[in-house]
Design an enzyme around this catalytic site. Structure first.
Site, PDB file in Angstrom:
ATOM      1  CE  LYS A  59      45.556  45.821  40.370  1.00 39.93           C
ATOM      2  NZ  LYS A  59      45.092  45.080  39.996  1.00 39.93           N
ATOM      3  CG  HIS A  77      31.403  44.488  75.389  1.00 39.86           C
ATOM      4  ND1 HIS A  77      31.060  44.319  76.231  1.00 39.86           N
ATOM      5  CD2 HIS A  77      31.090  43.159  74.725  1.00 39.86           C
ATOM      6  CE1 HIS A  77      29.597  43.317  76.949  1.00 39.86           C
ATOM      7  NE2 HIS A  77      30.163  42.531  75.476  1.00 39.86           N
ATOM      8  CD  GLU A 130      37.824  43.819  43.909  1.00 39.40           C
ATOM      9  OE1 GLU A 130      37.138  42.791  43.882  1.00 39.40           O
ATOM     10  OE2 GLU A 130      38.287  44.051  43.743  1.00 39.40           O
TER      11      GLU A 130
HETATM   12  O1  PA5 Z   1      37.889  39.177  42.336  1.00 42.45           O
HETATM   13  C1  PA5 Z   1      39.338  39.941  41.746  1.00 42.45           C
HETATM   14  O2  PA5 Z   1      39.446  39.655  40.891  1.00 42.45           O
HETATM   15  C2  PA5 Z   1      40.116  40.483  42.111  1.00 42.45           C
HETATM   16  O3  PA5 Z   1      39.538  40.536  44.408  1.00 42.45           O
HETATM   17  C3  PA5 Z   1      41.281  39.448  42.120  1.00 42.45           C
HETATM   18  O4  PA5 Z   1      40.391  37.997  42.552  1.00 42.45           O
HETATM   19  C4  PA5 Z   1      42.364  39.785  42.581  1.00 42.45           C
HETATM   20  O5  PA5 Z   1      43.241  41.145  42.762  1.00 42.45           O
HETATM   21  C5  PA5 Z   1      43.411  38.984  42.360  1.00 42.45           C
HETATM   22  O6  PA5 Z   1      43.813  38.657  41.084  1.00 42.45           O
HETATM   23  P1  PA5 Z   1      44.907  37.775  40.280  1.00 42.45           P
HETATM   24  O7  PA5 Z   1      43.762  36.309  40.606  1.00 42.45           O
HETATM   25  O8  PA5 Z   1      44.751  38.068  39.037  1.00 42.45           O
HETATM   26  O9  PA5 Z   1      46.142  38.230  40.826  1.00 42.45           O
END
Ligand code: PA5
Length: 424
Positions: free
Chosen positions: A412, A298, A277
């Site tokens: 989303k 394996h 990310e």
């Molecule tokens: O790293 C990030 O920002 C994301 O992975 C969020 O943690 C994830 O989408 C969850 O978001 P939230 O804590 O707002 O529910």
């Protein structure tokens, strides 16, 4: 502190090798807060801030939960979930006699997984820790509604006493709900993104409930970030960041993270999110994948040894194994295994790891080793600080903002439209 061994990567480097001047620049930009995404670099001082603010309340909440419940249901996804799960599976793969079981829900939309967890929960007394910075993420929000209903059925008007919310300090649906119902709440700091939040209440409360000594984790992390402030090519975070950037420039576009401890599996998931990310944007990035050795030798071993030469591998090795198990001698030796008799299983594993490394390097896979002193609280803290800092440096070195994730909105939008969310 972790150490990095680049000797299995050096023959693959391009140009003059890892660019430590670029690593130094990235570190400078990060520490003075002048880089991209500079409003999300609060994770660097997070351990000290936790010690001075929320840590005692987290310990108190964990004590309450441990005293009255046999289970904690942790609701969260992505950065609001993977770190805690990684830590608990790494450090407490088997719950102790007095440790509540920690269940993770709200990290997907599978009805079957949800029902399986409810079945496993059975009639156990339980608490809920709902974790969402935004409070609007569908997966945890949906699970939370379901678990609020289950709590209400089980505890009636005492249900609210079993809910702990970890969310934004001021904004969002979850914060409003917590205030309205009087649930104890913990904060996901404004200047810390989800994937960098494991050393906040996001990770610490579930870890403390599971029986992990989070004071040790925080004390070690404070020391670790101080040590990692070293401005020199001796800094392991510089070494790792600069080496993987160099290899990526040479065409090694996929990095596999491997470990010989099966309990590391969810730490690898945490690492994948952290690097995927943070770096995968603007058409750039190194694709993070993971393997579990020796099991995957394996299955994936063939591909690693002889598939397209686009893989680099990073192996996490713990210097000390928690257990010793000397391999038994057998007079008849019918299985022909006496050549390892008397040796410890951990020694056999280490020799296997050396053999694999040699084979992969000779097969054209650059190999980096991250050595962690022990599979304990300090080792966990060292890895978290090291991988977080190296990730930020590596992202800056490749020219991206390591702290945003604009790409995750695309699915989303479609999902909300298709589900008929008002306004979508
Ligand atoms: O790293 C990030 O920002 C994301 O992975 C969020 O943690 C994830 O989408 C969850 O978001 P939230 O804590 O707002 O529910």
């Amino acid at each position: 502190m972790v150490t990095v061994d680049l000797s299995g990567a050096s023959k693959f480097f391009t140009g003059a090798g890892p660019d430590y001047a670029a690593a130094a620049h990235a570190h400078q930009v990060l520490s003075e807060g002048s880089g991209l995404g500079n409003d999300f670099i609060g994770w660097l001082g997070l351990p000290r801030r936790m010690k001075e603010t929320e840590l005692p309340a987290i310990l108190e909440a964990a004590k309450t939960i441990r005293a009255r419940s046999q289970a904690l249901v942790v609701i969260g996804i992505g950065g609001s979930y993977l770190g805690a799960r990684g830590a608990i599976e790494l450090l407490k793969p088997i719950p102790g006699k007095n440790d509540p079981r920690v269940f993770f829900v709200g990290n997907g939309l599978s009805a079957d997984a949800l029902c399986d967890t409810i079945e496993l929960l059975g009639d156990k007394d339980f608490d809920v820790n709902v974790i969402s910075k935004s409070g609007t993420t569908l997966e945890p929000a949906a699970s939370f509604r379901i678990f609020r209903e289950l709590l209400a059925k089980k505890y009636g008007d005492k249900a609210d006493e079993h809910i702990f919310a970890t969310t934004d300090a001021k904004r969002g649906v979850l914060k409003s709900l917590a205030d309205a119902h009087g649930w104890p709440s913990f904060v996901v700091p404004d200047d810390v993104g989800g994937r960098f939040s494991v050393l906040s209440a996001v990770g610490l409360l579930p870890m403390a409930v599971a029986g992990i000594d989070v004071e040790r984790v925080i004390n070690a992390a404070i020391e670790e970030f101080e040590a990692l402030d070293l401005r020199s090519p001796e800094n392991p975070a510089w070494q790792y960041a600069a080496a993987r950037q160099n290899l990526s420039n040479k065409g090694f576009g996929i990095e596999i993270l491997g470990c010989y401890e099966p309990s590391f599996r969810f730490m690898a998931e945490w690492w994948k999110q952290l690097y995927g990310e943070s770096e995968g944007k603007d058409g750039k990035g190194i694709f993070p994948a993971s393997v579990e050795f020796t099991a995957d030798l394996h299955s994936m071993g063939q591909f690693i040894q002889q598939g397209p030469r686009t893989l680099m591998e990073t192996i996490v090795r713990f210097d000390k194994s928690r257990n010793a198990y000397p391999f038994p001698f057998e007079e008849a030796n019918a299985d022909g295994l006496n050549y390892i008799a008397g040796r410890d299983m951990a020694e056999v594993c280490n020799i296997a790891a050396d053999a694999v490394r040699e084979a992969h390097v000779s097969g054209g896979v650059p190999n980096m080793v991250v050595r962690v002193p022990a599979r304990n609280e300090e080792g966990f803290a060292a890895m978290v600080c090291f991988f977080e800092l190296a990730c930020a440096l590596s992202g800056y070195m490749s020219g991206v903002n390591p702290f945003d994730q604009p790409g995750v909105e695309a699915y989303k939008k479609n999902m909300f439209r298709m589900l008929g969310k008002p306004g979508a």
